[in-house]
Design an enzyme around this catalytic site. Structure first.
Site, PDB file in Angstrom:
ATOM      1  N   ARG A  20      33.725  39.428  36.003  1.00 41.20           N
ATOM      2  CA  ARG A  20      32.429  39.311  36.350  1.00 41.20           C
ATOM      3  C   ARG A  20      32.051  40.003  37.731  1.00 41.20           C
ATOM      4  O   ARG A  20      32.776  39.969  38.580  1.00 41.20           O
ATOM      5  CB  ARG A  20      31.944  37.710  36.579  1.00 41.20           C
ATOM      6  CG  ARG A  20      30.669  37.403  37.061  1.00 41.20           C
ATOM      7  CD  ARG A  20      30.476  35.916  37.152  1.00 41.20           C
ATOM      8  NE  ARG A  20      30.718  35.012  36.138  1.00 41.20           N
ATOM      9  CZ  ARG A  20      29.673  34.442  35.528  1.00 41.20           C
ATOM     10  NH1 ARG A  20      28.488  34.698  36.066  1.00 41.20           N
ATOM     11  NH2 ARG A  20      29.827  33.655  34.667  1.00 41.20           N
ATOM     12  N   VAL A  25      31.970  39.840  31.285  1.00 38.67           N
ATOM     13  CA  VAL A  25      32.979  40.392  30.064  1.00 38.67           C
ATOM     14  C   VAL A  25      33.465  39.318  29.702  1.00 38.67           C
ATOM     15  O   VAL A  25      34.123  38.656  30.395  1.00 38.67           O
ATOM     16  CB  VAL A  25      33.508  41.725  30.896  1.00 38.67           C
ATOM     17  CG1 VAL A  25      34.577  42.304  29.449  1.00 38.67           C
ATOM     18  CG2 VAL A  25      33.086  42.721  31.458  1.00 38.67           C
ATOM     19  N   ASP A 138      31.273  58.059  37.648  1.00 37.33           N
ATOM     20  CA  ASP A 138      31.984  57.106  38.476  1.00 37.33           C
ATOM     21  C   ASP A 138      33.375  57.099  38.140  1.00 37.33           C
ATOM     22  O   ASP A 138      34.056  56.217  37.692  1.00 37.33           O
ATOM     23  CB  ASP A 138      31.399  55.654  38.289  1.00 37.33           C
ATOM     24  CG  ASP A 138      31.789  54.670  39.297  1.00 37.33           C
ATOM     25  OD1 ASP A 138      32.334  55.129  40.333  1.00 37.33           O
ATOM     26  OD2 ASP A 138      31.653  53.669  39.136  1.00 37.33           O
TER      27      ASP A 138
END
Length: 597
Positions: A20, A25, A138
């Site tokens: 989280r 998820v 990223d």
């Protein structure tokens, strides 16, 4: 949104929540395809405006589109992008193993061959994504998953840039993790695949050294280093491999590798045929000057250029012949007083007279050496005087120290005699009355030893009074316990009572963040108390209390979505917990569970 996972989402059956942060998820089961999946649900922040919610949904859908268009062994697969009511989710490939971040944290740094293998797998996935028009933006160890079978997967395309769609980021808006961003990403300029390659360079540098090339104490300092500082040379790398890392980290995009596949080729070449570092002086290899004025090197790997320009036209030691080798007839010079006189020497040349003929050297007689400033016997006398001064100074210093110690002893004896005349406070009455009497008694003392004992008694009374105030006045109790810790720093009871106070306050608080902070403060207080105790059961109990409080703080922090802080708290709890105890095993289990997620 409830902290407990829902039963189903779309067609998927929820098994458990595994992560989280910005999103949630779950581990889930696909009953139609009979497979385990990772289900990522968009978590909408409370208080978000309609415009903010719409932008979050667009970015979430953009992430699904970016990763869903990529079918490659080194990229996490997206099965489906769905919506159920006002809930948005995507079904992802379920990945076992652990992240590259866990690998670096556990090993410190990776062997060169392992680091090169892993980064080549990342580059293969990026090359495929770049060919499809997707820029990740990223790349970092947390977004690289190492599976149990050795496969490397790139994850989290949450801020990916799709070059074939309009950009959701306006000029000047920055997305990414500061330590891994390229210079153009830092200033919010338009980016291309070479920005991902810069992040890969940071990733490779960290794998090989265990540290980032740009690491400041703040985001501003880190980004300033990215823009201006050259990465520190890694001495453990040969020159060829270091040049690959250095080129990937170049500040100018045009000086980096043009593509991920070109960087893979450079890594293969650097590993297969490592080259030595070139010498600082390009002329140290014994090259010659050709007629065009450019040196030729015996080592063909160096270009036949002269970075310092053509050789000078005038050579005082003879002109170079057409072949380029140094030589030629010597040039006659005027009088040189540092040359040895030859057979045809003449008298020294004097100003105003004609210079000597070429080939004739004047006789030169150097002046006699200057006499020493001090004779040997004088130096011996001065050395004896210096030694005597040093000995006398030492004796004088010792006499002063002894006199001061004697004075202090006499003063302490007199102070102790005076302190024995001060009436002792009563041991009866209320705690507050005893505190007042003890404080007045302490103010009348003059001996340091007596004051220390009085401070210890005051601290014990403050601890007793603070425990009486736990239920009614917690802030006042906390203040008194901290005052007791100042008066008697060696007393373990004060920090232990402070830990009890924080645990009590946790049960009163409904704020999740406040509860996490209180658990953490309690863990530190119990740990400080155990550090003041002697070995034994009481010390082990205080350590166990501190470890349990830090573990609870980690759990609460994980619920808040701050997984890095939760991991750090668990590591701290593991260092505090007594070994081979239930609490130590529980903490180790949570660390393993967090790493697996």
């Amino acid at each position: 949104m409830s902290s407990s996972p829902p039963g189903t989402l779309g067609k998927y059956q929820i098994i458990r929540e595994i992560a989280r942060s910005n999103d949630i998820v779950y581990e889930a089961y696909d009953p139609l395809m009979h497979r385990r999946v990772a289900l990522k649900e968009l978590a909408m922040p409370t208080g978000a405006t309609v415009q903010q919610k719409e932008e979050r949904v667009r970015r979430f859908q953009r992430e699904g589109q970016a990763a869903g268009s990529l079918n490659h062994p080194n990229i996490m697969t997206v099965y489906e992008l769905g919506q159920e009511g006002d809930r948005f989710f995507m079904a992802l490939e379920y990945l076992d193993g652990h992240t590259l971040r866990n690998e670096i944290d556990s090993k410190g740094f990776l062997p060169v061959d392992q680091a090169v293998r892993l980064v080549k797998e990342v580059l293969k996935g990026l090359q495929f994504a770049h060919d499809k028009g997707v820029i990740h933006r990223d790349i970092k160890p947390d977004n690289v998953q190492l599976l149990s079978d050795g496969t490397v997967k790139i994850t989290d395309f949450g801020i990916a840039r799709l070059t074939f769609q309009p950009n959701l980021t306006v000029d000047g808006q920055v997305f990414g993790t500061p330590s891994y961003m390229s210079p153009e990403q830092v200033v919010g300029k338009d980016i291309d695949p070479r920005s991902d390659l810069f992040s890969v360079g940071v990733l490779l540098y960290e794998m090989l050294s265990g540290r980032k090339p740009f690491q400041g104490t703040s985001v501003m300092e880190t980004t300033a280093q990215i823009m201006n500082k050259a990465p520190e040379r890694l001495a453990q790398l040969d020159y060829s491999l270091w040049r690959v890392v250095e080129q990937a980290l170049d500040k100018v995009p045009g000086s980096r590798f043009p593509s991920a596949s070109r960087m893979i080729d450079a890594l293969d070449q650097a590993v297969a045929a490592p080259a030595p570092e070139p010498p600082a002086n390009p002329f140290a290899l014994g090259g010659t000057y050709p007629p065009n004025g450019q040196p030729s090197y015996p080592n063909a790997s160096y270009p036949a250029i002269n970075p310092y320009g053509p050789p000078p036209a005038f050579n005082p030691y003879g002109s170079p012949p057409p072949g380029g080798q140094m030589g030629g007839p010597p040039v006659q010079f005027p009088y040189n007083p540092y040359l040895n006189p030859g057979a045809g020497a003449v008298a020294p040349h004097t100003p105003g007279s004609a210079p000597p003929m070429p080939g004739q050297l004047p006789v030169y007689y150097p002046p006699p050496p200057r006499p020493p400033l001090l004779k040997p016997e004088h130096r011996l006398v001065l050395g004896k005087i210096g030694l005597a001064v040093m000995i006398l100074g030492t004796i004088f210093f010792l006499v002063i120290v002894a006199a001061q110690a004697l004075t202090d002893a006499v003063n302490n004896q007199n102070a102790s005699s005076r302190d024995r005349m001060v009436p002792r406070p009563s041991a009866s009455g209320s705690v507050q009355d005893r505190l007042n009497q003890e404080s007045q008694y302490r103010d009348r003392l003059t001996s340091n030893d007596a004051k220390v004992l009085a401070d210890a008694r005051l601290a014990a009374l403050l601890i007793q009074q603070a425990r009486d105030l736990f239920q009614t006045q917690p802030p006042e109790a906390e203040s008194k316990l901290k005052q007791a810790m100042t008066l008697d720093p060696g007393n373990p009871n004060a920090p232990y009572a402070l830990g009890d106070l924080y645990v009590q306050e946790v049960r009163r608080s409904d704020d999740s963040r406040a509860r996490a902070e209180l658990w953490q403060e309690a863990g530190h207080a119990y740990g400080a108390s155990s550090g003041l105790m002697a070995e034994g059961r009481e010390r082990d109990r205080a350590r166990a209390m501190g470890a349990e409080a830090l573990m609870n703080a980690a759990r609460q922090t994980q619920v808040l979505g701050d997984e890095p802080s939760a991991r750090a708290l668990l590591y701290e709890a593991r260092s505090v917990a007594p070994p081979n105890t239930e609490i130590a095993l529980a903490i180790q289990g949570l660390i393993a569970e967090l790493s697996a997620n």
